[in-house]
Design a protein around this motif. Structure first.
Motif, mmCIF file in Angstrom:
data_model
loop_
_atom_site.group_PDB
_atom_site.id
_atom_site.type_symbol
_atom_site.label_atom_id
_atom_site.label_comp_id
_atom_site.label_asym_id
_atom_site.label_seq_id
_atom_site.Cartn_x
_atom_site.Cartn_y
_atom_site.Cartn_z
ATOM 1 N N UNK A 94 1.523 -1.295 -0.008
ATOM 2 C CA UNK A 94 0.204 -0.189 -0.215
ATOM 3 C C UNK A 94 0.793 1.085 -0.043
ATOM 4 N N UNK A 95 0.029 2.470 0.373
ATOM 5 C CA UNK A 95 1.084 3.109 -0.283
ATOM 6 C C UNK A 95 -0.068 4.798 -0.822
ATOM 7 N N UNK A 96 0.970 6.113 -0.634
ATOM 8 C CA UNK A 96 -0.197 6.730 -1.681
ATOM 9 C C UNK A 96 0.215 7.833 -2.929
ATOM 10 N N UNK A 97 -0.638 7.344 -3.479
ATOM 11 C CA UNK A 97 -0.794 7.289 -5.347
ATOM 12 C C UNK A 97 -1.332 8.665 -5.555
ATOM 13 N N UNK A 98 -1.184 9.479 -6.819
ATOM 14 C CA UNK A 98 -1.414 10.493 -7.489
ATOM 15 C C UNK A 98 -3.007 9.301 -8.419
ATOM 16 N N UNK A 99 -3.995 9.918 -8.797
ATOM 17 C CA UNK A 99 -5.041 9.652 -9.138
ATOM 18 C C UNK A 99 -4.268 9.496 -10.811
ATOM 19 N N UNK A 100 -4.998 7.826 -11.177
ATOM 20 C CA UNK A 100 -4.121 8.204 -12.390
ATOM 21 C C UNK A 100 -3.123 6.752 -12.515
ATOM 22 N N UNK A 101 -2.520 6.915 -11.296
ATOM 23 C CA UNK A 101 -1.591 5.882 -10.457
ATOM 24 C C UNK A 101 -2.221 4.412 -10.438
ATOM 25 N N UNK A 102 -0.847 3.434 -10.114
ATOM 26 C CA UNK A 102 -0.761 1.904 -10.336
ATOM 27 C C UNK A 102 -0.620 1.439 -8.604
ATOM 28 N N UNK A 103 -0.351 0.935 -8.356
ATOM 29 C CA UNK A 103 -0.013 0.030 -7.173
ATOM 30 C C UNK A 103 -0.428 -1.550 -7.778
ATOM 31 N N UNK A 104 0.367 -2.045 -6.440
ATOM 32 C CA UNK A 104 0.132 -3.533 -6.339
ATOM 33 C C UNK A 104 0.364 -4.047 -5.409
ATOM 34 N N UNK A 105 -0.150 -4.567 -4.643
ATOM 35 C CA UNK A 105 -1.025 -5.193 -3.091
ATOM 36 C C UNK A 105 -0.542 -6.590 -3.080
ATOM 37 N N UNK A 106 0.425 -6.740 -2.122
ATOM 38 C CA UNK A 106 0.961 -8.339 -1.458
ATOM 39 C C UNK A 106 -0.131 -9.404 -1.208
ATOM 40 N N UNK A 152 -6.281 -10.614 7.041
ATOM 41 C CA UNK A 152 -4.512 -9.776 7.293
ATOM 42 C C UNK A 152 -4.856 -8.521 8.400
ATOM 43 N N UNK A 153 -4.234 -8.060 8.672
ATOM 44 C CA UNK A 153 -4.080 -6.787 9.128
ATOM 45 C C UNK A 153 -4.334 -5.346 8.479
ATOM 46 N N UNK A 154 -4.183 -5.628 7.184
ATOM 47 C CA UNK A 154 -4.498 -4.369 5.935
ATOM 48 C C UNK A 154 -3.790 -3.314 5.781
ATOM 49 N N UNK A 155 -3.621 -3.042 4.223
ATOM 50 C CA UNK A 155 -2.672 -2.338 4.430
ATOM 51 C C UNK A 155 -3.543 -1.010 3.652
ATOM 52 N N UNK A 156 -2.539 0.262 4.060
ATOM 53 C CA UNK A 156 -3.592 1.796 3.934
ATOM 54 C C UNK A 156 -3.085 2.033 1.909
ATOM 55 N N UNK A 157 -4.428 2.870 1.204
ATOM 56 C CA UNK A 157 -4.309 2.439 0.051
ATOM 57 C C UNK A 157 -4.083 4.325 -0.293
ATOM 58 N N UNK A 158 -4.250 4.668 -0.623
ATOM 59 C CA UNK A 158 -4.277 6.650 -0.279
ATOM 60 C C UNK A 158 -4.247 7.019 -2.012
ATOM 61 N N UNK A 159 -5.495 7.931 -2.605
ATOM 62 C CA UNK A 159 -5.139 8.356 -4.142
ATOM 63 C C UNK A 159 -5.515 9.554 -3.267
ATOM 64 N N UNK A 160 -4.509 10.484 -4.227
ATOM 65 C CA UNK A 160 -4.876 11.668 -4.034
ATOM 66 C C UNK A 160 -5.557 12.442 -5.702
ATOM 67 N N UNK A 161 -6.033 13.168 -5.077
ATOM 68 C CA UNK A 161 -7.367 13.843 -6.804
ATOM 69 C C UNK A 161 -6.194 14.829 -6.941
#
Length: 124
Positions: free
Chosen positions: A9-21, A115-124
């Motif tokens: 998880x993490x902070x990403x801008x709108x339109x971006x990508x992430x891969x959770x495991x 699981x304990x969870x992972x935060x995903x934050x998408x900024x506009x």
């Protein structure tokens, strides 16, 4: 018992990508249908995607179809959630979960391990 640990998880801008495991330990990983859920502040936990034991079937909630892909590597005891074209409304804590049933289910109560969870934050 199955222990699940999410990462990616993490902070990403709108339109971006992430891969959770989601790494699993304990009993045989391949015996479980795996699911991803998410919970935004003030909202109930909701189903995102799931994959059957042998990756033969996958299922997605409508909001993520075409943008998210669930996969698993039974040799590595890991489930993945590839997310592209992220939107601010995807912001949430993402959880992986294991279900001992044979078919895909979308109800949180059907999943025995979390699981304990992972935060995903998408900024506009």
């Amino acid at each position: 018992q199955v222990q699940l640990v999410e990462s990616g998880g993490g902070l990403v801008q709108a339109g971006g990508s992430l891969r959770l495991s989601c790494a699993a330990s304990g009993r045989t990983f391949s015996s479980y249908t795996m699911g991803w859920f998410r919970q935004a502040p003030g909202k109930e936990r909701e189903f995102v995607a799931a994959i059957t034991r042998s990756s033969g079937n996958t299922y997605y909630t409508d909001a993520v179809k075409g943008r998210f892909t669930i996969s698993r590597d039974n040799a590595k005891n890991t489930t993945y959630l590839q997310m592209i074209d992220l939107k601010p409304e995807d912001t949430a804590v993402y959880y992986c979960a294991a279900n001992s049933g044979l078919t895909i289910v979308r109800v949180t109560s059907s999943y025995s391990y979390w699981g304990q969870g992972t935060q995903v934050t998408v900024s506009s």
